[in-house]
Each structure stands twice: as C-alpha cells, then as structure tokens.
Scaffold this active site. Structure first.
Site, PDB file in Angstrom:
ATOM      1  N   GLU A 135      -6.103   3.973   5.880  1.00 56.92           N
ATOM      2  CA  GLU A 135      -5.731   3.826   4.473  1.00 56.92           C
ATOM      3  C   GLU A 135      -6.110   5.024   3.619  1.00 56.92           C
ATOM      4  O   GLU A 135      -5.354   5.421   2.735  1.00 56.92           O
ATOM      5  CB  GLU A 135      -6.353   2.553   3.910  1.00 56.92           C
ATOM      6  CG  GLU A 135      -5.777   2.144   2.572  1.00 56.92           C
ATOM      7  CD  GLU A 135      -6.132   0.718   2.192  1.00 56.92           C
ATOM      8  OE1 GLU A 135      -6.476   0.510   1.024  1.00 56.92           O
ATOM      9  OE2 GLU A 135      -6.050  -0.176   3.038  1.00 56.92           O
ATOM     10  N   SER A 170     -11.805   0.276   2.412  1.00 54.16           N
ATOM     11  CA  SER A 170     -11.182  -0.198   3.645  1.00 54.16           C
ATOM     12  C   SER A 170     -10.527   0.982   4.359  1.00 54.16           C
ATOM     13  O   SER A 170      -9.675   1.647   3.786  1.00 54.16           O
ATOM     14  CB  SER A 170     -10.136  -1.274   3.346  1.00 54.16           C
ATOM     15  OG  SER A 170     -10.750  -2.431   2.828  1.00 54.16           O
ATOM     16  N   ARG A 190       0.822  -1.220   0.000  1.00 52.24           N
ATOM     17  CA  ARG A 190       0.000   0.000   0.000  1.00 52.24           C
ATOM     18  C   ARG A 190       0.854   1.267   0.000  1.00 52.24           C
ATOM     19  O   ARG A 190       0.453   2.296   0.552  1.00 52.24           O
ATOM     20  CB  ARG A 190      -0.962   0.015   1.201  1.00 52.24           C
ATOM     21  CG  ARG A 190      -1.959  -1.122   1.242  1.00 52.24           C
ATOM     22  CD  ARG A 190      -2.877  -1.106   0.009  1.00 52.24           C
ATOM     23  NE  ARG A 190      -3.724  -2.303   0.019  1.00 52.24           N
ATOM     24  CZ  ARG A 190      -3.416  -3.447  -0.575  1.00 52.24           C
ATOM     25  NH1 ARG A 190      -2.281  -3.542  -1.255  1.00 52.24           N
ATOM     26  NH2 ARG A 190      -4.219  -4.477  -0.526  1.00 52.24           N
TER      27      ARG A 190
END
Length: 351
Positions: free
Chosen positions: A345, A244, A167
């Site tokens: 995130e 998310s 990520r």
C-alpha cells in the site's frame, strides 16, 4: 521559495526511514508549488511531492531530485450548501487530515468521522482514496483542485473525474505524476448520523441504549486504532510504521473459490465480504497471520507490529532494505500457501 539541499527525509516520514533529498522546498501556497515545479524542470530534476509522510517508504539512497513538501494550508467552510444540502469544506493539501476530521466533527457534520486518527495530510487522501472502518473519502469528496503538470494550469476535477476505486484514483493509476493536489473540497452531512457499519465499531458500542453521536464515534475509532498500534503515539515502537503495508486483495469469483478450497484443506474459513459486485475482498491481515507471520514476528530492527499484522514497524535502526526484505518474505509465503499476491500500500520513493 526557500530552496534547501541535502535534507534528510527519514524524520519527515512516520516509519523514520530514508536517505536525503538532493533539493527540498516546503511550499506554503500555490505560487511556491508552481515555482518549485519550474525549478525542477529547469534543472531536469525528478520531482516528488511529499505530504504527511505516513504512507511512504523512502529508499536508503534518498531522492536524487527535488522533494516538494506540499504545505498549502486552510480549512474553510463555505457559507452555502451544495444542491443536496451538504456542507462544503475547502481544505488545503498541507493540512493534517485528523485536524480536519476533528473540525468536521465539532461542526456536527457527518461523513469522515470513521476516518479519525489516520495520519498524514489532506492532499494524500484523494490519491489513494483513503478509507477505514466503513468509510472512504471518495464518498464525500466534491472536487479536487490540482496543478496540471502537463500545461502548468490550475484545474478543478469533479468527483467522477478522479476515477475513484478501492485505494485508487487517477492520481496513482492512469494519471500518475500528472497532477499535484492543492486543495480538496468535501461535502458533508450537517447534523448527520455517524456511520457504524464496521464490525469493530459495532462491538465497541454493543449494549448501548442510545446511538453514539459523531464525537463519540470519533473517539471510539481513535481508541480502536490505538489498540491496534495504528494511532501515532510518540515513543511507541509499534507506531513507527507506514500504516497498513498491504492492501486487502480483491479477488474474482474463481480466485475466491480457490482460496476457500485451500482454507478448507487447512481447517480454516476465509472471512470476506462482497466488493465491487462480482468480486470478493479478503482480509490481508488474515492471510498474513495464517502464513506464519504472527504479530511481533521479525528481527531486532524490523518486524510485524505486535498489535496489527499488516503494519511493518521500524524497531530502531531499520533500513528500507530491511523493510523490503520482510515485505518480499511475506508476499512470497502468502502466495505460496494461498495463491494470492499481496500488493503493497505505501508509496515507494527512490527505488
């Protein structure tokens, strides 16, 4: 370049939250992107580049400078292949990510089929090294065309130069705010087989005598995402989210051992798998649910999705402050019980 003022940003995000942009430009080509940057610099305005708005939380006060919506279009397959025989697709940063995945699957090119149904635009995919169901974009990105804000030059960065990690990339870490993604080139496998490594996908196709093709895999992923409220469906309150909200923690061996001891003491077994060689990736959803935040938890305005523990949803009239309050409540409780700090995130804008 069309310059607009005081444009509401909430409608341009999937969570439908956020105040206005002082100035706003919807750039349709590289020249307009450059022109917008020049305008922001001439006025000493802070600049924020907006893509599909799917992984984003905008402050209630909005953005005091210029919001540049990156709408550079185009999905073009090159006539030649790369040295490994891969098919090359040049895709504009403003294109819908799922539209590109659909095009790749129709062309029978493998590599992104498990990333079906992810909202947002192509330009955001290299920034966070978007991944799901056993695939990450870093596995297929050949190069990224960027505007370098240091000197105003358009550059081509190879895969290695992007510094991809879980990520993460240079675009959201070491070189944050330096580059604007203009186009991404993906190298996909012609007539390749779909990646069926993820547990949910294996279960979906269990009992089949023949392996699924790319199109069937794409539909399966979209079906699974819809079941979890992770497919954007207009009118569905469980879909009004930023996706998310927490990353799956990647722990050291020592941290993982501590987590396992805490779990054993409570009668649980931690689901995890090796990641980054000596480190362990742990399910953030598992931590959230076992910290007292069941699916559907929350208030009238904001809460946890009834179908996915990692999605914070706007149930109607929620503010960014409401979302942050729930985020901090979850983070505090998870850390208190499990000794693990969850990292958000979504990109936070205007805070």
């Amino acid at each position: 370049m069309l310059l607009l003022e005081n444009i509401p940003l909430a409608p341009l995000t999937t969570i439908k939250i956020g105040g206005p942009a002082r100035y706003f430009v919807d750039a349709k080509n590289v020249g307009e992107v450059q022109e917008a940057v020049t305008f922001a610099r001439s006025r000493d305005l802070p600049l924020f580049v907006l893509g599909g708005g799917s992984n984003l939380l905008v402050a209630d006060s909005g953005w005091p400078g210029l919001v540049l919506k990156n709408s550079v279009p185009g999905i073009d397959r090159r006539n030649e292949h790369d040295e490994d025989g891969k098919a090359l697709f040049d895709v504009g940063a403003g294109e819908s990510w799922d539209k590109f995945v659909s095009r790749a699957v129709m062309a029978r090119c493998a590599g992104v089929e498990c990333l079906s149904g992810i909202p947002g635009s192509v330009g955001g995919t290299p920034v966070q090294n978007v991944g799901a169901y056993g695939q990450e974009v870093s596995e297929t990105i050949s190069s990224v065309q960027v505007l370098d804000l240091k000197d105003g030059q358009v550059r081509e960065l190879c895969n290695e130069a992007c510094g991809f990690a879980y990520r993460a990339s240079i675009f959201n870490t070491t070189e944050r705010d330096r580059f604007i993604v203009l186009r991404v080139t993906y190298a996909l496998t012609p007539e390749g087989q779909p990646g069926i490594s993820y547990a949910d996908l294996k279960r979906h196709f269990e009992g089949r005598e023949t392996p699924p093709n790319l199109a069937e895999t794409r539909e399966a992923v979209r079906h699974i995402r819809a079941r979890k409220g992770m497919l954007i469906v207009p009118g569905d309150p469980d879909c009004q989210s930023a996706g998310s909200f927490f990353k799956n923690p990647v722990l050291s061996e020592e941290q993982h051992e501590d987590l396992k001891k805490r779990a054993t003491a409570r009668g649980f077994t931690v689901p995890s798998y090796p990641a980054l060689e000596t480190r362990k990736k742990v399910s953030a959803a598992w931590l959230v649910e076992r910290s007292g935040f069941a699916r559907g938890f929350g208030s009238e305005r904001v809460g946890i999705s009834s179908r996915h523990a990692l999605a914070i949803v706007n149930r109607g009239g929620a503010t960014a402050a409401d979302v942050l309050a729930l985020k901090e409540q979850v983070q505090h409780r998870v850390e208190e019980i499990w000794g693990v700090r969850l990292e958000p995130e979504p990109v936070m804008v205007g805070f």
